[in-house]
Design a protein around this motif. Structure first.
Motif, PDB file in Angstrom:
ATOM      1  N   THR A  40       0.175  -1.138   0.276  1.00 43.01           N
ATOM      2  CA  THR A  40       0.073  -0.390  -0.048  1.00 43.01           C
ATOM      3  C   THR A  40       1.067   1.821  -0.273  1.00 43.01           C
ATOM      4  N   ALA A  41       2.336   1.214   0.478  1.00 40.64           N
ATOM      5  CA  ALA A  41       3.161   2.121   0.807  1.00 40.64           C
ATOM      6  C   ALA A  41       3.622   2.358  -0.869  1.00 40.64           C
ATOM      7  N   SER A  42       4.508   1.645  -1.442  1.00 39.21           N
ATOM      8  CA  SER A  42       4.899   1.235  -2.375  1.00 39.21           C
ATOM      9  C   SER A  42       4.460   1.694  -3.554  1.00 39.21           C
ATOM     10  N   GLY A  43       3.750   2.827  -4.425  1.00 38.86           N
ATOM     11  CA  GLY A  43       3.714   3.821  -5.541  1.00 38.86           C
ATOM     12  C   GLY A  43       2.861   4.248  -5.191  1.00 38.86           C
ATOM     13  N   ARG A  44       3.128   5.979  -4.001  1.00 35.08           N
ATOM     14  CA  ARG A  44       2.387   6.388  -3.264  1.00 35.08           C
ATOM     15  C   ARG A  44       3.184   7.725  -3.717  1.00 35.08           C
ATOM     16  N   PRO A  45       2.638   8.838  -4.335  1.00 34.29           N
ATOM     17  CA  PRO A  45       4.243   9.676  -4.671  1.00 34.29           C
ATOM     18  C   PRO A  45       4.486  10.460  -3.798  1.00 34.29           C
ATOM     19  N   PRO A  46       5.928  10.877  -3.236  1.00 26.24           N
ATOM     20  CA  PRO A  46       5.818  11.823  -1.636  1.00 26.24           C
ATOM     21  C   PRO A  46       4.966  12.919  -1.215  1.00 26.24           C
ATOM     22  N   GLN A  47       4.856  12.935  -0.102  1.00 21.64           N
ATOM     23  CA  GLN A  47       4.138  14.219  -0.052  1.00 21.64           C
ATOM     24  C   GLN A  47       4.520  15.348  -0.404  1.00 21.64           C
ATOM     25  N   ALA A  48       5.646  15.694  -0.298  1.00 16.54           N
ATOM     26  CA  ALA A  48       6.254  16.826  -1.612  1.00 16.54           C
ATOM     27  C   ALA A  48       5.580  17.058  -2.346  1.00 16.54           C
ATOM     28  N   PHE A  49       5.075  15.894  -3.514  1.00 19.43           N
ATOM     29  CA  PHE A  49       4.401  15.960  -4.314  1.00 19.43           C
ATOM     30  C   PHE A  49       3.326  16.442  -4.827  1.00 19.43           C
ATOM     31  N   THR A  50       2.470  15.447  -3.906  1.00 21.04           N
ATOM     32  CA  THR A  50       1.284  15.925  -3.499  1.00 21.04           C
ATOM     33  C   THR A  50       0.453  17.192  -2.849  1.00 21.04           C
ATOM     34  N   ASP A  51       1.449  17.024  -2.520  1.00 25.41           N
ATOM     35  CA  ASP A  51       1.531  19.026  -1.561  1.00 25.41           C
ATOM     36  C   ASP A  51       2.081  19.894  -1.547  1.00 25.41           C
ATOM     37  N   ARG A  52       2.482  20.163  -3.228  1.00 26.10           N
ATOM     38  CA  ARG A  52       3.243  20.998  -4.345  1.00 26.10           C
ATOM     39  C   ARG A  52       2.437  21.619  -4.213  1.00 26.10           C
ATOM     40  N   GLU A  53       3.029  23.202  -4.373  1.00 25.70           N
ATOM     41  CA  GLU A  53       1.944  23.800  -4.591  1.00 25.70           C
ATOM     42  C   GLU A  53       2.035  24.074  -6.737  1.00 25.70           C
ATOM     43  N   PRO A  54       0.668  24.885  -6.860  1.00 27.56           N
ATOM     44  CA  PRO A  54       0.810  24.144  -8.846  1.00 27.56           C
ATOM     45  C   PRO A  54       1.508  25.737  -8.637  1.00 27.56           C
ATOM     46  N   TYR A  55       2.220  25.333  -9.729  1.00 34.37           N
ATOM     47  CA  TYR A  55       3.042  26.340 -11.285  1.00 34.37           C
ATOM     48  C   TYR A  55       2.391  26.172 -12.373  1.00 34.37           C
ATOM     49  N   PRO A  56       2.405  27.344 -13.201  1.00 39.82           N
ATOM     50  CA  PRO A  56       2.295  27.716 -14.711  1.00 39.82           C
ATOM     51  C   PRO A  56       2.949  26.116 -14.887  1.00 39.82           C
ATOM     52  N   GLN A  57       2.251  25.404 -16.160  1.00 42.01           N
ATOM     53  CA  GLN A  57       2.275  24.234 -16.227  1.00 42.01           C
ATOM     54  C   GLN A  57       3.187  24.834 -17.879  1.00 42.01           C
ATOM     55  N   CYS A  58       3.904  23.539 -18.410  1.00 44.69           N
ATOM     56  CA  CYS A  58       4.809  23.886 -19.988  1.00 44.69           C
ATOM     57  C   CYS A  58       4.154  22.388 -20.570  1.00 44.69           C
ATOM     58  N   PRO A  59       4.599  22.448 -21.709  1.00 45.50           N
ATOM     59  CA  PRO A  59       4.046  21.707 -22.704  1.00 45.50           C
ATOM     60  C   PRO A  59       4.323  20.255 -22.463  1.00 45.50           C
ATOM     61  N   PRO A  60       3.730  19.125 -21.840  1.00 43.62           N
ATOM     62  CA  PRO A  60       4.142  17.858 -21.693  1.00 43.62           C
ATOM     63  C   PRO A  60       5.287  17.416 -23.099  1.00 43.62           C
ATOM     64  N   VAL A  61       5.602  16.897 -22.930  1.00 42.18           N
ATOM     65  CA  VAL A  61       6.767  16.178 -23.471  1.00 42.18           C
ATOM     66  C   VAL A  61       7.198  14.587 -22.772  1.00 42.18           C
ATOM     67  N   THR A  62       6.790  13.585 -24.016  1.00 43.33           N
ATOM     68  CA  THR A  62       6.982  12.710 -25.016  1.00 43.33           C
ATOM     69  C   THR A  62       8.640  11.917 -25.127  1.00 43.33           C
ATOM     70  N   VAL A  63       9.447  11.414 -24.864  1.00 47.15           N
ATOM     71  CA  VAL A  63      10.607  10.820 -25.401  1.00 47.15           C
ATOM     72  C   VAL A  63      10.445   9.969 -26.130  1.00 47.15           C
ATOM     73  N   ALA A  64      10.576  10.031 -27.314  1.00 46.50           N
ATOM     74  CA  ALA A  64      11.125   7.939 -27.897  1.00 46.50           C
ATOM     75  C   ALA A  64      11.440   7.231 -27.261  1.00 46.50           C
ATOM     76  N   GLN A  65      12.179   6.666 -27.492  1.00 40.15           N
ATOM     77  CA  GLN A  65      12.519   5.185 -27.060  1.00 40.15           C
ATOM     78  C   GLN A  65      13.674   4.858 -27.736  1.00 40.15           C
ATOM     79  N   GLY A  66      14.575   4.913 -26.491  1.00 46.80           N
ATOM     80  CA  GLY A  66      16.008   4.809 -27.021  1.00 46.80           C
ATOM     81  C   GLY A  66      17.044   5.684 -27.320  1.00 46.80           C
TER      82      GLY A  66
END
Length: 155
Positions: A40-66
């Protein structure tokens, strides 16, 4: 004259077999509790992530494999977003998803707070079947440090 004590009132020590059964049951119960806690604990984001202050988002990036990590950083449009005047003033967050060799996605969140300073990095490797399967939280000296992660440390 000897008095006979009824057999029902004779107190016998527990047998070794029953003591072992109780010990094994206690061990199994505590092991099961530990496994459940880990799952149940594994896989959960750290509290610093879930409680982070929202900032403006840059466009998401998906990198090609390799594509190597240094190549990702060198050619990253999110690096320009995190270095921008807007990011210096308002902060910014970039999300980069890159596949492992086996194709499992690893998502990295780069966060720059308003006013400059360092960069906070959250790496979500929970979908990596052959890796840690955990989150990692780093802090880096600046955006340029993201190219090699040499000026980064565990938060």
């Amino acid at each position: 004259m000897e008095t006979e004590v009824p057999e029902a009132s004779v107190r016998r020590p527990p047998s070794l077999g029953s003591v072992l059964v109780v010990a094994l049951m206690l061990f199994a119960g505590s092991a099961l509790a530990w496994v459940i806690w880990q799952l149940t604990a594994s896989g959960r984001p750290p509290q610093a992530f879930t409680d982070r202050e929202p900032y403006p988002q840059c466009p998401p990036v998906t990198v090609a494999q390799g594509q190597a990590r240094q190549e990702q950083a060198a050619a990253a449009p999110w690096e320009a977003c995190l270095s921008s005047v807007d990011a210096q003033r308002d902060g910014a967050e970039a999300r980069v998803t890159s596949p492992t060799t086996e194709g499992d996605p690893i998502t990295t969140y780069y966060r720059r707070a308003p006013g400059g300073g360092g960069v906070e990095v959250f790496i979500d490797a929970t979908a990596d079947s052959f890796g840690s399967g955990e989150w990692e939280h780093l802090r880096c000296a600046d955006v340029a440090a993201l190219r090699t992660f040499e000026s980064c440390w565990t938060a």
